[in-house]
Design a protein around this motif. Sequence first.
Motif, mmCIF file in Angstrom:
data_model
loop_
_atom_site.group_PDB
_atom_site.id
_atom_site.type_symbol
_atom_site.label_atom_id
_atom_site.label_comp_id
_atom_site.label_asym_id
_atom_site.label_seq_id
_atom_site.Cartn_x
_atom_site.Cartn_y
_atom_site.Cartn_z
ATOM 1 N N PHE A 199 -5.889 6.319 13.685
ATOM 2 C CA PHE A 199 -5.764 7.285 12.235
ATOM 3 C C PHE A 199 -4.551 7.107 11.672
ATOM 4 C CE2 PHE A 199 -4.779 11.270 10.221
ATOM 5 C CZ PHE A 199 -6.001 11.157 9.163
ATOM 6 N N ASN A 200 -3.475 7.259 12.425
ATOM 7 C CA ASN A 200 -2.174 7.297 11.981
ATOM 8 C C ASN A 200 -1.777 5.907 11.576
ATOM 9 O OD1 ASN A 200 -1.780 10.139 12.154
ATOM 10 N ND2 ASN A 200 -0.970 9.844 14.065
ATOM 11 N N LEU A 201 -2.069 4.930 12.214
ATOM 12 C CA LEU A 201 -1.797 3.464 12.169
ATOM 13 C C LEU A 201 -2.574 3.203 10.752
ATOM 14 C CD1 LEU A 201 -0.701 0.709 12.867
ATOM 15 C CD2 LEU A 201 -2.635 0.032 14.266
ATOM 16 N N LEU A 202 -3.661 3.497 10.580
ATOM 17 C CA LEU A 202 -4.298 3.320 9.110
ATOM 18 C C LEU A 202 -3.705 3.834 8.329
ATOM 19 C CD1 LEU A 202 -8.103 3.861 10.274
ATOM 20 C CD2 LEU A 202 -7.051 1.593 9.732
ATOM 21 N N TRP A 203 -3.192 5.070 8.155
ATOM 22 C CA TRP A 203 -2.395 5.678 6.965
ATOM 23 C C TRP A 203 -1.055 4.756 6.924
ATOM 24 C CZ3 TRP A 203 -4.189 7.706 3.330
ATOM 25 C CH2 TRP A 203 -5.584 8.714 3.232
ATOM 26 N N ALA A 204 -0.415 4.485 7.928
ATOM 27 C CA ALA A 204 0.946 3.772 8.079
ATOM 28 C C ALA A 204 0.714 2.325 7.234
ATOM 29 C CB ALA A 204 1.411 3.496 9.300
ATOM 30 N N VAL A 205 -0.357 1.711 7.621
ATOM 31 C CA VAL A 205 -0.810 0.421 6.782
ATOM 32 C C VAL A 205 -0.990 0.767 5.379
ATOM 33 C CG1 VAL A 205 -2.302 -1.538 6.537
ATOM 34 C CG2 VAL A 205 -1.499 -0.876 8.858
ATOM 35 N N VAL A 206 -1.760 1.841 4.798
ATOM 36 C CA VAL A 206 -2.112 2.095 3.574
ATOM 37 C C VAL A 206 -0.695 2.338 2.703
ATOM 38 C CG1 VAL A 206 -3.103 3.946 2.029
ATOM 39 C CG2 VAL A 206 -4.339 2.816 3.802
ATOM 40 N N VAL A 207 0.469 3.220 3.363
ATOM 41 C CA VAL A 207 1.425 3.357 3.003
ATOM 42 C C VAL A 207 2.328 1.970 2.430
ATOM 43 C CG1 VAL A 207 3.745 4.407 3.197
ATOM 44 C CG2 VAL A 207 1.859 5.767 3.486
ATOM 45 N N GLY B 232 -4.493 0.198 -14.375
ATOM 46 C CA GLY B 232 -5.310 -0.990 -14.483
ATOM 47 C C GLY B 232 -5.238 -1.792 -13.188
ATOM 48 N N VAL B 233 -5.232 -1.260 -12.047
ATOM 49 C CA VAL B 233 -5.256 -2.185 -10.892
ATOM 50 C C VAL B 233 -6.305 -2.106 -9.759
ATOM 51 C CG1 VAL B 233 -2.553 -2.233 -11.017
ATOM 52 C CG2 VAL B 233 -3.669 -0.492 -9.574
ATOM 53 N N MET B 234 -7.523 -1.263 -10.458
ATOM 54 C CA MET B 234 -8.647 -1.203 -9.562
ATOM 55 C C MET B 234 -9.062 -2.175 -8.697
ATOM 56 S SD MET B 234 -9.411 1.834 -8.860
ATOM 57 C CE MET B 234 -11.062 1.869 -8.297
ATOM 58 N N GLY B 235 -9.135 -3.639 -9.283
ATOM 59 C CA GLY B 235 -9.575 -4.770 -8.904
ATOM 60 C C GLY B 235 -8.555 -5.461 -7.834
ATOM 61 N N ASP B 236 -7.317 -4.937 -7.613
ATOM 62 C CA ASP B 236 -6.241 -5.787 -6.950
ATOM 63 C C ASP B 236 -6.640 -5.583 -5.342
ATOM 64 O OD1 ASP B 236 -5.002 -5.994 -9.320
ATOM 65 O OD2 ASP B 236 -3.180 -5.020 -8.829
ATOM 66 N N PRO B 237 -6.499 -6.945 -4.825
ATOM 67 C CA PRO B 237 -6.827 -6.857 -3.538
ATOM 68 C C PRO B 237 -6.131 -5.702 -2.422
ATOM 69 C CG PRO B 237 -6.782 -9.001 -4.114
ATOM 70 C CD PRO B 237 -6.117 -8.042 -5.258
ATOM 71 N N TRP B 238 -4.931 -5.575 -2.714
ATOM 72 C CA TRP B 238 -4.305 -4.633 -1.978
ATOM 73 C C TRP B 238 -4.720 -3.104 -2.039
ATOM 74 C CZ3 TRP B 238 -1.736 -0.563 -4.270
ATOM 75 C CH2 TRP B 238 -1.702 -0.524 -5.667
ATOM 76 N N LEU B 239 -5.224 -3.119 -3.061
ATOM 77 C CA LEU B 239 -5.752 -1.477 -3.428
ATOM 78 C C LEU B 239 -7.383 -1.559 -2.758
ATOM 79 C CD1 LEU B 239 -5.459 1.218 -4.874
ATOM 80 C CD2 LEU B 239 -6.855 0.253 -6.778
ATOM 81 N N ILE B 240 -7.968 -2.439 -2.941
ATOM 82 C CA ILE B 240 -9.335 -2.554 -2.251
ATOM 83 C C ILE B 240 -9.212 -2.456 -0.835
ATOM 84 C CG2 ILE B 240 -11.318 -4.026 -1.766
ATOM 85 C CD1 ILE B 240 -11.063 -5.011 -4.771
ATOM 86 N N THR B 241 -8.234 -3.115 -0.278
ATOM 87 C CA THR B 241 -7.849 -2.945 1.147
ATOM 88 C C THR B 241 -7.485 -1.447 1.318
ATOM 89 O OG1 THR B 241 -7.305 -5.249 1.235
ATOM 90 C CG2 THR B 241 -6.431 -3.933 3.123
ATOM 91 N N SER B 242 -6.574 -1.102 0.687
ATOM 92 C CA SER B 242 -6.259 0.453 0.960
ATOM 93 C C SER B 242 -7.398 1.443 0.974
ATOM 94 C CB SER B 242 -5.067 0.865 -0.155
ATOM 95 O OG SER B 242 -4.057 -0.085 0.107
ATOM 96 N N ILE B 243 -8.190 1.040 0.019
ATOM 97 C CA ILE B 243 -9.420 2.264 -0.175
ATOM 98 C C ILE B 243 -10.326 1.862 1.187
ATOM 99 C CG2 ILE B 243 -11.590 2.354 -1.412
ATOM 100 C CD1 ILE B 243 -9.821 1.497 -3.816
ATOM 101 N N VAL B 244 -10.474 0.644 1.547
ATOM 102 C CA VAL B 244 -11.415 0.446 2.944
ATOM 103 C C VAL B 244 -10.689 1.257 3.951
ATOM 104 C CG1 VAL B 244 -12.218 -1.172 4.350
ATOM 105 C CG2 VAL B 244 -12.511 -1.713 2.132
ATOM 106 N N LEU B 245 -9.264 1.009 4.227
ATOM 107 C CA LEU B 245 -8.580 1.505 5.275
ATOM 108 C C LEU B 245 -8.835 3.116 5.158
ATOM 109 C CD1 LEU B 245 -5.433 -0.803 5.515
ATOM 110 C CD2 LEU B 245 -7.755 -0.661 7.008
ATOM 111 N N THR B 246 -8.735 3.805 3.949
ATOM 112 C CA THR B 246 -8.561 4.902 3.844
ATOM 113 C C THR B 246 -9.996 5.520 4.191
ATOM 114 O OG1 THR B 246 -7.093 4.982 2.040
ATOM 115 C CG2 THR B 246 -8.478 7.115 2.209
ATOM 116 N N ALA B 247 -11.043 4.757 3.820
ATOM 117 C CA ALA B 247 -12.478 5.117 4.227
ATOM 118 C C ALA B 247 -12.613 5.065 5.820
ATOM 119 C CB ALA B 247 -13.474 4.261 3.654
#
Length: 160
Positions: A139-147, A77-92
């Motif tokens: 690419f690796n920095l983006l994944w590090a931020v997502v983690v 139930g966290v789909m709308g959380d800003p940290w998750l949306i940011t993670s999705i954008v960075l993953t994209a």
Amino acid sequence: MAKLLLSLHVLASVLFIGPVAVAVSMFPRRAQAALAAGDGQLQAAASARLLHRITQVYALLGLAVPLLGIGTAQVMGVMGDPWLITSIVLTAVAAALMLLVVVPGQQATIDSLDAPDNAEELARAGKGLRLLPMTAGVFNLLWAVVVVLMVVRPGSTTGA
């Protein structure tokens, strides 16, 4: 169900994103050595080809990570959380870099290695390699931020 999905998500990220991050980082140096050696160093060319193959296969397998992540987020139930949306954008953005810059750049280099009679093509491939180390770093920095976002989860009430 959330624990199973989260476990699969974390396992997939370790097993699939880790190898592609390493392969993407190692490719430019190995490819440069192979281009510089020309016909003289088959091992360097084989190494570059292997890293390119690892990049392709593990990038494809890595699609499981965001898919499992989205499933986990929906169950939690966290789909709308800003940290998750940011993670999705960075993953994209990381996926776009992989699809639009890394894989085509690696493929162009491999194509040049496969046609070593053309010195002009080898020189062009060497120039094209200049962008790949920086792209690998981003690419690796983006994944590090997502983690970090996955672990810290800004605004979370879990106390982490």
